[in-house]
Design a protein around this motif. Sequence first.
Motif, PDB file in Angstrom:
ATOM      1  N   ARG A 299     -45.715  23.721  17.355  1.00 30.95           N
ATOM      2  CA  ARG A 299     -46.661  22.651  17.718  1.00 30.95           C
ATOM      3  C   ARG A 299     -47.848  22.608  16.759  1.00 30.95           C
ATOM      4  O   ARG A 299     -48.374  21.532  16.461  1.00 30.95           O
ATOM      5  N   ALA A 300     -48.265  23.780  16.275  1.00 32.87           N
ATOM      6  CA  ALA A 300     -49.409  23.844  15.363  1.00 32.87           C
ATOM      7  C   ALA A 300     -49.029  23.524  13.925  1.00 32.87           C
ATOM      8  O   ALA A 300     -49.887  23.544  13.044  1.00 32.87           O
ATOM      9  N   HIS A 301     -47.749  23.222  13.692  1.00 31.54           N
ATOM     10  CA  HIS A 301     -47.236  22.934  12.344  1.00 31.54           C
ATOM     11  C   HIS A 301     -47.449  24.132  11.416  1.00 31.54           C
ATOM     12  O   HIS A 301     -47.849  23.974  10.258  1.00 31.54           O
ATOM     13  N   LEU A 302     -47.146  25.326  11.944  1.00 31.49           N
ATOM     14  CA  LEU A 302     -47.326  26.551  11.159  1.00 31.49           C
ATOM     15  C   LEU A 302     -45.992  27.242  10.877  1.00 31.49           C
ATOM     16  O   LEU A 302     -45.943  28.452  10.661  1.00 31.49           O
ATOM     17  N   VAL A 303     -44.913  26.481  10.860  1.00 33.25           N
ATOM     18  CA  VAL A 303     -43.607  27.063  10.547  1.00 33.25           C
ATOM     19  C   VAL A 303     -43.600  27.619   9.126  1.00 33.25           C
ATOM     20  O   VAL A 303     -42.966  28.643   8.850  1.00 33.25           O
ATOM     21  N   ALA A 304     -44.324  26.974   8.219  1.00 35.22           N
ATOM     22  CA  ALA A 304     -44.383  27.471   6.835  1.00 35.22           C
ATOM     23  C   ALA A 304     -45.031  28.849   6.795  1.00 35.22           C
ATOM     24  O   ALA A 304     -44.599  29.720   6.022  1.00 35.22           O
ATOM     25  N   GLU A 305     -46.050  29.075   7.611  1.00 33.66           N
ATOM     26  CA  GLU A 305     -46.699  30.387   7.651  1.00 33.66           C
ATOM     27  C   GLU A 305     -45.733  31.444   8.194  1.00 33.66           C
ATOM     28  O   GLU A 305     -45.728  32.591   7.726  1.00 33.66           O
ATOM     29  N   VAL A 306     -44.922  31.060   9.192  1.00 32.08           N
ATOM     30  CA  VAL A 306     -43.920  31.988   9.721  1.00 32.08           C
ATOM     31  C   VAL A 306     -42.882  32.303   8.648  1.00 32.08           C
ATOM     32  O   VAL A 306     -42.507  33.466   8.434  1.00 32.08           O
ATOM     33  N   ALA A 307     -42.410  31.271   7.942  1.00 28.53           N
ATOM     34  CA  ALA A 307     -41.397  31.467   6.901  1.00 28.53           C
ATOM     35  C   ALA A 307     -41.918  32.358   5.773  1.00 28.53           C
ATOM     36  O   ALA A 307     -41.186  33.204   5.247  1.00 28.53           O
ATOM     37  N   GLU A 308     -43.191  32.187   5.416  1.00 27.98           N
ATOM     38  CA  GLU A 308     -43.767  33.025   4.360  1.00 27.98           C
ATOM     39  C   GLU A 308     -43.772  34.496   4.777  1.00 27.98           C
ATOM     40  O   GLU A 308     -43.425  35.384   3.981  1.00 27.98           O
ATOM     41  N   GLU A 309     -44.135  34.749   6.032  1.00 34.11           N
ATOM     42  CA  GLU A 309     -44.166  36.119   6.525  1.00 34.11           C
ATOM     43  C   GLU A 309     -42.779  36.752   6.500  1.00 34.11           C
ATOM     44  O   GLU A 309     -42.635  37.963   6.312  1.00 34.11           O
ATOM     45  N   LEU A 310     -41.743  35.929   6.679  1.00 35.97           N
ATOM     46  CA  LEU A 310     -40.375  36.436   6.753  1.00 35.97           C
ATOM     47  C   LEU A 310     -39.644  36.360   5.421  1.00 35.97           C
ATOM     48  O   LEU A 310     -38.492  36.786   5.339  1.00 35.97           O
ATOM     49  N   ASP A 311     -40.314  35.801   4.392  1.00 36.18           N
ATOM     50  CA  ASP A 311     -39.661  35.558   3.107  1.00 36.18           C
ATOM     51  C   ASP A 311     -38.390  34.747   3.320  1.00 36.18           C
ATOM     52  O   ASP A 311     -37.322  35.050   2.784  1.00 36.18           O
ATOM     53  N   GLY A 312     -38.525  33.692   4.128  1.00 36.45           N
ATOM     54  CA  GLY A 312     -37.376  32.873   4.491  1.00 36.45           C
ATOM     55  C   GLY A 312     -37.559  31.418   4.130  1.00 36.45           C
ATOM     56  O   GLY A 312     -38.582  31.013   3.551  1.00 36.45           O
ATOM     57  N   GLY A 313     -36.554  30.639   4.466  1.00 36.37           N
ATOM     58  CA  GLY A 313     -36.600  29.199   4.235  1.00 36.37           C
ATOM     59  C   GLY A 313     -36.002  28.472   5.420  1.00 36.37           C
ATOM     60  O   GLY A 313     -35.543  29.098   6.392  1.00 36.37           O
ATOM     61  N   LEU A 314     -36.005  27.145   5.358  1.00 38.07           N
ATOM     62  CA  LEU A 314     -35.466  26.334   6.443  1.00 38.07           C
ATOM     63  C   LEU A 314     -33.970  26.096   6.245  1.00 38.07           C
ATOM     64  O   LEU A 314     -33.482  26.050   5.119  1.00 38.07           O
ATOM     65  N   ILE A 315     -33.248  25.921   7.361  1.00 38.96           N
ATOM     66  CA  ILE A 315     -31.836  25.572   7.262  1.00 38.96           C
ATOM     67  C   ILE A 315     -31.658  24.075   7.056  1.00 38.96           C
ATOM     68  O   ILE A 315     -30.588  23.614   6.641  1.00 38.96           O
ATOM     69  N   ASP A 316     -32.719  23.309   7.334  1.00 41.52           N
ATOM     70  CA  ASP A 316     -32.683  21.854   7.207  1.00 41.52           C
ATOM     71  C   ASP A 316     -34.138  21.393   7.128  1.00 41.52           C
ATOM     72  O   ASP A 316     -35.006  21.962   7.799  1.00 41.52           O
ATOM     73  N   PRO A 317     -34.431  20.379   6.322  1.00 40.80           N
ATOM     74  CA  PRO A 317     -35.837  19.964   6.174  1.00 40.80           C
ATOM     75  C   PRO A 317     -36.479  19.451   7.458  1.00 40.80           C
ATOM     76  O   PRO A 317     -37.705  19.387   7.552  1.00 40.80           O
ATOM     77  N   THR A 318     -35.666  19.079   8.464  1.00 39.98           N
ATOM     78  CA  THR A 318     -36.221  18.509   9.694  1.00 39.98           C
ATOM     79  C   THR A 318     -36.086  19.445  10.892  1.00 39.98           C
ATOM     80  O   THR A 318     -36.423  19.055  12.016  1.00 39.98           O
ATOM     81  N   ILE A 319     -35.602  20.670  10.684  1.00 43.37           N
ATOM     82  CA  ILE A 319     -35.329  21.588  11.791  1.00 43.37           C
ATOM     83  C   ILE A 319     -36.193  22.840  11.658  1.00 43.37           C
ATOM     84  O   ILE A 319     -36.228  23.462  10.599  1.00 43.37           O
ATOM     85  N   ALA A 320     -36.840  23.220  12.750  1.00 42.61           N
ATOM     86  CA  ALA A 320     -37.757  24.362  12.714  1.00 42.61           C
ATOM     87  C   ALA A 320     -37.030  25.677  12.993  1.00 42.61           C
ATOM     88  O   ALA A 320     -37.431  26.457  13.866  1.00 42.61           O
ATOM     89  N   TYR A 321     -35.952  25.930  12.266  1.00 43.50           N
ATOM     90  CA  TYR A 321     -35.303  27.238  12.255  1.00 43.50           C
ATOM     91  C   TYR A 321     -35.483  27.828  10.869  1.00 43.50           C
ATOM     92  O   TYR A 321     -35.242  27.151   9.862  1.00 43.50           O
ATOM     93  N   VAL A 322     -35.894  29.088  10.826  1.00 37.96           N
ATOM     94  CA  VAL A 322     -36.098  29.789   9.566  1.00 37.96           C
ATOM     95  C   VAL A 322     -34.943  30.760   9.363  1.00 37.96           C
ATOM     96  O   VAL A 322     -34.523  31.440  10.314  1.00 37.96           O
ATOM     97  N   THR A 323     -34.422  30.846   8.143  1.00 35.80           N
ATOM     98  CA  THR A 323     -33.351  31.789   7.851  1.00 35.80           C
ATOM     99  C   THR A 323     -33.779  32.731   6.730  1.00 35.80           C
ATOM    100  O   THR A 323     -34.592  32.370   5.875  1.00 35.80           O
ATOM    101  N   ALA A 324     -33.254  33.953   6.773  1.00 37.43           N
ATOM    102  CA  ALA A 324     -33.588  34.963   5.769  1.00 37.43           C
ATOM    103  C   ALA A 324     -32.451  35.973   5.689  1.00 37.43           C
ATOM    104  O   ALA A 324     -31.589  36.048   6.572  1.00 37.43           O
ATOM    105  N   ASP A 325     -32.443  36.753   4.624  1.00 36.22           N
ATOM    106  CA  ASP A 325     -31.395  37.760   4.427  1.00 36.22           C
ATOM    107  C   ASP A 325     -31.774  39.113   4.991  1.00 36.22           C
ATOM    108  O   ASP A 325     -30.911  39.968   5.186  1.00 36.22           O
TER     109      ASP A 325
END
Length: 411
Positions: A299-325
């Motif tokens: 809701r806060a539009h902070l998915v990018a901050e979560v992804a940075e912490e996880l060294d991850g990326g999105l599975i789709d540009p419109t979906i708020a799921y982060v993936t990482a290895d």
Amino acid sequence: MPARHRGRRRTVHRLAHNEPVNDLADLLTPEGRALLDEVRGTAPADELAVATRLRREHPAELVSAALGQARLRQRAAAKFGAGDAERMFFTPNGVEQSTRSSVAAYRAERLKALGATSLADLCCGIGGDAIALARAGIRVLAVDRDPVTAAVARANAEALGLGELIEVREADVMEVSTDGYDAVFVDPARRGGRGRIFDPEAYSPPLSWAVEAARKAPHAALKVAPGIPHEAVPGDAEAEWISDGGDVKEAVLWFGVEPGAVRATLLPGPRTLLGKGLPDPQVRPVGRYLYEPDGAAIRAHLVAEVAEELDGGLIDPTIAYVTADELRPTPYASSYEITDQLPFNVKKLKALLREREVGILTVKKRGSAVEPEELRKKVKPQGPGSATVFLTRVAGAPTMLVGAPARPASG
């Protein structure tokens, strides 16, 4: 004078909709309080028998009032805790619209940390926030224009031993001066006769008035719906989204702090993720792990901050799921280990689950029109195993991701 006009009219406070007369004043008498103690914890199936027995010795209206209040107290325990709820008084709207005590306590502690020792609580409702503020040591003026609601707030302050710190005033908040108070808290009504109100200017009072009231105090907190558009947040406010136990509860606009700041706060904790103004994360192939960010971060539009912490990326540009290895612990997202990635195909999923002997199936969706229960009926899971399936999109394509909650390696 005609006979029907003789005598003093009795004011009746109705505390419960669709119930017999429910008079707060009668419930506060020794007889009313004794009845409340006697009907505490009455199960719905036992109400008729209990009512029949008690009406032999007490007025029928008072018995109905006590049973209605007992029912509301049982509902309120989830928000206020059984200890407080059993001593407090409620209305149906009060139970529905009041702040969860954990959220109110967090907000009160933040106001205290800002230096607030006195506060005007505008649209106080049944007093849930005023109680948390008083327990934090803040002197509160609690204002509500509805006479029944104000009476309930006053009764609750007294019931919890906070009457000396909480002054309840029945008045229109738009006519109350907040001069001399360290802080203001505004909780506009966001429900009307037809349910939830989504237009902030249709709040009561309107968001624009609440913002101006907030700006007049050294510090202020303005409670709004979590779905408030980001463009509706004033530039001089900080916006905070709060979740409790993974459920998003509210958004708060703070004044007198850092203008333009954005944060997601997770309870219990609290744990707070601050916005850095990051660009959207890159889209990448699905890795071994999938992360579902907490709703407050989304809701806060902070998915990018979560992804940075996880060294991850999105599975789709419109979906708020982060993936990482790699698996990295974080309070801001739930982690899952992905074992299978399939194009959306119910038959293939059913075969896979049968092969794995999956009988306990958790279905999550984001970006899919398929309802979880609909899918569950079609695949008919059976067996001792368990799995989680995500119905989503990967790079634009309808996809099913199968896995299970990730567990850190022991050692």
